[in-house]
Motif scaffolding. Sequence first.
Motif, mmCIF file in Angstrom:
data_model
loop_
_atom_site.group_PDB
_atom_site.id
_atom_site.type_symbol
_atom_site.label_atom_id
_atom_site.label_comp_id
_atom_site.label_asym_id
_atom_site.label_seq_id
_atom_site.Cartn_x
_atom_site.Cartn_y
_atom_site.Cartn_z
ATOM 1 N N LYS A 37 0.706 -1.199 -0.147
ATOM 2 C CA LYS A 37 -0.061 0.047 0.016
ATOM 3 C C LYS A 37 0.884 1.160 0.103
ATOM 4 O O LYS A 37 1.202 1.809 1.046
ATOM 5 C CB LYS A 37 -0.947 -0.098 1.152
ATOM 6 N N ASP A 38 1.419 1.673 -1.199
ATOM 7 C CA ASP A 38 2.264 2.862 -1.274
ATOM 8 C C ASP A 38 1.656 3.724 -2.342
ATOM 9 O O ASP A 38 1.261 3.513 -3.577
ATOM 10 C CB ASP A 38 3.598 2.197 -2.091
ATOM 11 N N ASP A 39 1.135 4.972 -1.947
ATOM 12 C CA ASP A 39 0.374 5.844 -2.631
ATOM 13 C C ASP A 39 1.576 6.448 -3.688
ATOM 14 O O ASP A 39 0.966 7.059 -4.738
ATOM 15 C CB ASP A 39 -0.005 7.036 -1.722
ATOM 16 N N SER A 40 2.633 6.339 -3.577
ATOM 17 C CA SER A 40 3.550 6.871 -4.629
ATOM 18 C C SER A 40 3.640 5.925 -5.861
ATOM 19 O O SER A 40 4.274 6.285 -6.682
ATOM 20 C CB SER A 40 5.081 6.939 -4.001
ATOM 21 N N LEU A 41 3.101 4.712 -5.611
ATOM 22 C CA LEU A 41 3.379 3.766 -6.926
ATOM 23 C C LEU A 41 1.905 3.435 -7.360
ATOM 24 O O LEU A 41 0.701 3.826 -6.799
ATOM 25 C CB LEU A 41 3.767 2.339 -6.387
ATOM 26 N N THR A 42 2.022 3.607 -8.760
ATOM 27 C CA THR A 42 0.716 3.220 -9.495
ATOM 28 C C THR A 42 0.269 1.963 -9.379
ATOM 29 O O THR A 42 1.131 1.135 -8.928
ATOM 30 C CB THR A 42 0.921 3.660 -11.067
#
Length: 718
Positions: free
Chosen positions: A465-470
């Motif tokens: 769950k990493d918002d920086s990744l699409t």
Amino acid sequence: MGSKAQKACDQCRSRKIKCDSNNLQEGIPCTKCVIAELQCTYTYMRKKRKPNIAKTQSSQSFDPHSLIEEILSSAAYTLPSDTTIVHDIIVSLANYARSVDNELKRLRKAMMGDESSLTLGNPSSQLFGSSPSDTNMSGEDSSSDDDDVNEETFKKITLGHSNVRHFGKSSNMRFIHDIITNATKNNQPLDFTQHDLYLARFKRPEYWGLDMWKFQPEIAAPIYTFPEIDLLWDLLRIYFTEVAPYFPLLHRPTFEKAVINGRHLLDHSFGALLLAVCAVAARDSQDPRILKQDTKITAGWQWFSQIRLVRPNFVEPTSIHELQLYCVAYLYLRQTNMFDSAWSLVGLGLRLSLDRGIHRLKTNKSRDAESELWIRIFWILRNADVLQGLSLGRPAAIDSEHFDLDRPVECDDEYWEKTEHNEGFTQPPGKTSGLSFFTHYNKLVDIAASVQRSVYCVNEVPEYKDDSLTAVERNRKKAMQHDSALNHWLMSLPEHLRWDPNQPDKIRLNHSAILYTTFYWIQLQLHKNFLFRQASASDNQQGFPSFAICANAARSTVRISQVLHQRSKNRFEVLLNIAHCATFLNLILWRHRQGTGPTPYADIKVVRSDVTSIVEMLTNADPSAQTVGRVADKLKAFISAGGLLSNVSVESAPTSKRMRRDDMDDMDDSSVELNFESQLNIPEIEQRRLAGTQRVASYMTNSQIMIDPSEVSVLNTS
């Protein structure tokens, strides 16, 4: 009141508890009376008794064993003339008879299902070793802060069968225990030694004396019909030679000894387990007595149908035989049209095993038969839950974060017991254990569980769950990490478990076949999720290696299955894996028919040949496997309805001709170990030999015809 220091108060005397008046000043009531808010009095007067001269003269103690031996060994035993001595003899024999009667009642109860006190070597402990508390069944690893528990105090604050049931760190019972422990550490001791006494004051009969579950209609004990003696032992032989090497649940010497002793005639739980074992073994038997009707599908049903899989209530803790029954029943049901019910049964078995705390079982490097069987049970239930749940699209009953029990020891059954040449649970040096297969299979299922948890989750797991990744980048990360784990598993396989189509040992051949086809099945489960993600160009770029990896996995699985089809027969696990491969190969055929996929004409011939081979193997599989028969029929219907094999000129399926030894010798080693390319298809082998290192029979348009597992991580980074 002067004699107060020499006797207990009236209240403590009547309640039969220790009075602390000796430690208090005269006139001060004892602590127990103060707590109970009772009047502390001393009115009891001890009666003086005259010395019993006869009793003193006959104060000799009688050993019941020696006394009985003396009576029985004498033709006419003469009673002593002293009536007091005769009285003592009668009392001694009566007490001994009562103790024997109580022991018989306890053993009878254990034999009828409650195995909390029966064992191989000692009738006063459990059937397969020490009690759960002895093996830390409800405690787990004593080295952790969660498990630093005084079991005696812990049992005092729990209810029911708490001595064999598990209470984890989040339970209220464990929280109360922590309160007591911390208070003791701070020199503020809490006295729970009289817990039962205080509880008796507050017990209300309607809550403690009325068991609702006892109101249900009385269910008569089952009367089992077992196979004839000769057939029974033949089925046991079949089970331990054809099933147990791939499903190491039971300890053969222990199980057969119990059958010899007639345990199945007294213990309904063990009897049901024996019936299930016979039902599973019947599928590999040629004896006509195994059939319920004149069809192989009914093999073993006459015994399995007698079993009550679910008991009326779950008040009593589960027994080892009950969980073993669930495991064997899963083996039987998964090959019938009740395949889905097997998944529910596995879930029930896992719940009951958690109730016993098996998921935290630690042996502390000291193995015994009981703990080893509990460990095997849990791993088998967990494996079935993950693999069947992944194939059905359902979450697992327990995640890997919530169990840490030991792995099964790699020791064959014959080396469990301690002998003059073996310390017990010690595999002889230089002899590979058959349990090595089970160890690596469990590790492979660990990866499958991770795929199930992260790739097919409803909500994104925290590590991804990493918002920086699409979304595409997160999917790529998942695929790369799991591909890396699969590659590491493959490289860690010992030599005897690596795929070798010329392996002379049938069991080792099947071991490696199950491992490798399961490996490729997990690859399919991982990458098929990314086949249809075409929302953007980046998605298309990501989907290409997934398609190639699935193609390689499907093709490799078919080649392994063809070897087994020629040499012996496909195991049920392998048949299910090639059934999944057929679905992907049909996707290729469908794309070719619709003109929507990169499928050259020359490659379609090979795809069609593989699909035809799969249908043939499924159709000619064991006729008792109803699940496989249904899959074969559905597959043929799908192919026919879609016209997937029409208008394609292909070679015949490569399963009808046995490969020559010199043809195999022409193949390079790398193709045997990783690619398994065309180990039976003679035309492809000739093309390989003429083309040198050029690979053939591509499923894709580019030159990357077959993709080795070792190349997957590289592809995903491109």
